[in-house]
Write an enzyme that holds these catalytic residues in place. Structure first.
Site, PDB file in Angstrom:
ATOM      1  NE  ARG A 225      -3.561  -2.450   2.450  1.00 56.67           N
ATOM      2  CZ  ARG A 225      -3.676  -3.317   3.449  1.00 56.67           C
ATOM      3  NH1 ARG A 225      -3.039  -3.106   4.592  1.00 56.67           N
ATOM      4  NH2 ARG A 225      -4.446  -4.373   3.334  1.00 56.67           N
ATOM      5  CG  PHE A 241     -11.429  -6.987  -6.520  1.00 57.21           C
ATOM      6  CD1 PHE A 241     -12.510  -7.858  -6.644  1.00 57.21           C
ATOM      7  CD2 PHE A 241     -10.647  -6.738  -7.643  1.00 57.21           C
ATOM      8  CE1 PHE A 241     -12.793  -8.465  -7.866  1.00 57.21           C
ATOM      9  CE2 PHE A 241     -10.915  -7.345  -8.858  1.00 57.21           C
ATOM     10  CZ  PHE A 241     -11.997  -8.214  -8.973  1.00 57.21           C
ATOM     11  CG  ASP A 263     -15.573  -4.977  -2.135  1.00 61.28           C
ATOM     12  OD1 ASP A 263     -14.359  -5.276  -2.093  1.00 61.28           O
ATOM     13  OD2 ASP A 263     -16.481  -5.776  -1.808  1.00 61.28           O
ATOM     14  CG  ASN A 291     -19.237  -8.789 -10.528  1.00 62.55           C
ATOM     15  OD1 ASN A 291     -18.053  -8.764 -10.865  1.00 62.55           O
ATOM     16  ND2 ASN A 291     -19.921  -9.915 -10.433  1.00 62.55           N
ATOM     17  CG  ASP A 312      -5.944  -6.467  -2.965  1.00 60.99           C
ATOM     18  OD1 ASP A 312      -5.435  -7.596  -3.067  1.00 60.99           O
ATOM     19  OD2 ASP A 312      -6.204  -5.942  -1.857  1.00 60.99           O
ATOM     20  CB  CYS A 352      -4.021 -13.179  -1.919  1.00 67.00           C
ATOM     21  SG  CYS A 352      -5.798 -13.388  -2.163  1.00 67.00           S
TER      22      CYS A 352
END
Length: 408
Positions: A225, A241, A263, A291, A312, A352
């Site tokens: 970040r 996101f 989001d 979305n 992200d 992730c």
């Protein structure tokens, strides 16, 4: 080797090779024989097909990961002092790599990387939030949690309570029930509230550790970040996101001209908006519940343009079986972002998922750039913050890929 009192698990040559290579897991198919009065969740000595000691671990009869090693030292005694030393080592490591200002919100224990298999401990100010995902660690909680409390308080760290976020389906693979709530630490009265305020990179966040995703806040992107904030000055930023707004807020604090945070979750957007107000950044930001897969194509014909896009997403795959479909999802959003950005624009993108390896992620990015008819100038390749340490012999600890590019 001195005489051991634990039951023995004799394992196959394949399992032996994995342990000798440094991995701490023995799978169910690698256990050739269990001898002695063993208990589910209890300690067993692991030996080779010739009886040579390989380590001591926690047995889980229902899990495919049948044994999780906690030691390779035949002389270890697994008493309170042993576990207290382990916690001390983990905390001293965080103090060394994170710096004093980042210790108030950090990951204190990262499972196998800290030799606590299946245990996660996140610190949010004076509250510790845990997830326990293995039966052996579950059984050891009456020893472990007081030991963790002692280590931190002895170092002058305030701990008002330990909150358990065991409301995850993966516990059922260990035969464990889902639950959440305060752990009863002797002599400690936990706060009534399950929300707290943390400060990360100079930004305040409201953390709902009872209902938020995972333990309530994603600490692993802390320094990524900061990298985004350095690039954001004067730019129109789209943060996809956004969850509770962390990348968006760092971009705004870094001097972005304007930030749009998106989001799919209305609740996440509401919390992101509240976090923006808390930091006096709401005048630079707007928020959308949408979305991202639907939104990005519509933006191609929109007069609203962005020169910095952040992707992200949550993990699109949690197994090898779904990597191919996950790769298509990653490619779709990255391709759309590359098409939206002008030449000279900036892209931050990450995954992730451990199963989406760095090699696969880079391959996907190459394909997306080719189809978008752009070239990518790499600025940085980053990973998770060092309070989520990567143990080289345990690839499962290496999960976060983060890239910063300029589109040229």
């Amino acid at each position: 080797m001195k005489e051991r009192n634990f039951p023995q698990a004799q394992i196959t040559r394949k399992g032996q090779n994995a342990l000798e290579g440094g991995h701490p897991w023995v799978y169910d198919t690698e256990v050739a024989k269990l001898s002695g009065p063993y208990e589910n969740g209890g300690l067993v000595d692991v030996v080779s097909d010739k009886g040579r000691y390989l380590g001591t671990g926690l047995l889980s009869e229902k899990s495919k990961i049948r044994i999780r090693l906690i030691s390779r030292n035949a002389n270890d005694r697994f008493d309170e002092a042993f576990w207290e030393r382990r916690f001390h080592y983990a905390w001293e490591y965080r103090k060394a790599v994170m710096g004093e200002q980042d210790l108030s919100c950090c990951r204190v224990i990262f499972g196998e990387a800290d030799q606590f298999p299946g245990l996660t401990v996140d610190r949010f100010g004076d509250v510790l939030v845990t997830q326990t995902l293995s039966l052996g660690i579950e059984r050891l909680k009456p020893v472990l949690f007081p030991a963790l409390y002692r280590v931190l308080t002895a170092d002058g760290q305030a701990v008002r309570g330990i909150y358990e976020r065991n409301d995850v389906a993966i516990r059922e693979l260990e035969g464990l029930e889902q639950s959440k709530g305060w752990y009863p630490l002797p002599g400690v009265t936990p706060p009534e509230n399950t929300e707290t305020i943390i400060t990360e990179n100079g930004i305040e966040y409201l953390v709902d550790f009872e209902n938020g995703q995972k333990t309530g806040f994603f600490l692993d992107q802390k320094y990524n970040r900061q990298a985004v904030a350095k690039l954001a000055k004067g730019k129109r930023v789209l943060d996809c996101f956004t969850h509770t707004g962390s990348f968006a807020l760092n971009a705004a604090k870094g001097g972005a001209g304007h930030v749009t945070a998106v989001d799919i979750s209305e609740a996440a957007v509401a919390l992101a908006r509240e976090n923006a107000k808390r930091n006096g950044l709401d005048g630079l930001m707007d928020f959308q519940a949408a979305n991202v897969f639907d939104l990005l194509p519509t933006l191609e014909n929109s007069p609203q343009k962005y020169d910095f896009i952040i992707l992200d997403p949550p993990a699109f795959t949690k197994s090898r079986k779904t990597v191919e479909s996950a790769s298509r999802g990653y490619k779709e959003i990255n391709l759309r972002a590359m098409k939206l950005l002008p030449r000279g624009g900036y892209l931050a993108t990450c995954s992730c998922s451990h199963f989406m390896t760095d090699e696969l992620f880079r391959k996907m990015l190459h394909a997306a750039a080719r189809d978008a008819a752009v070239q990518l100038r790499q600025i940085e390749a980053r990973q998770q913050a060092p309070d989520h340490p990567i143990l080289w012999n345990v690839p499962e600890t290496d999960y976060l890929k983060f890239y910063l590019f300029q589109v040229v």
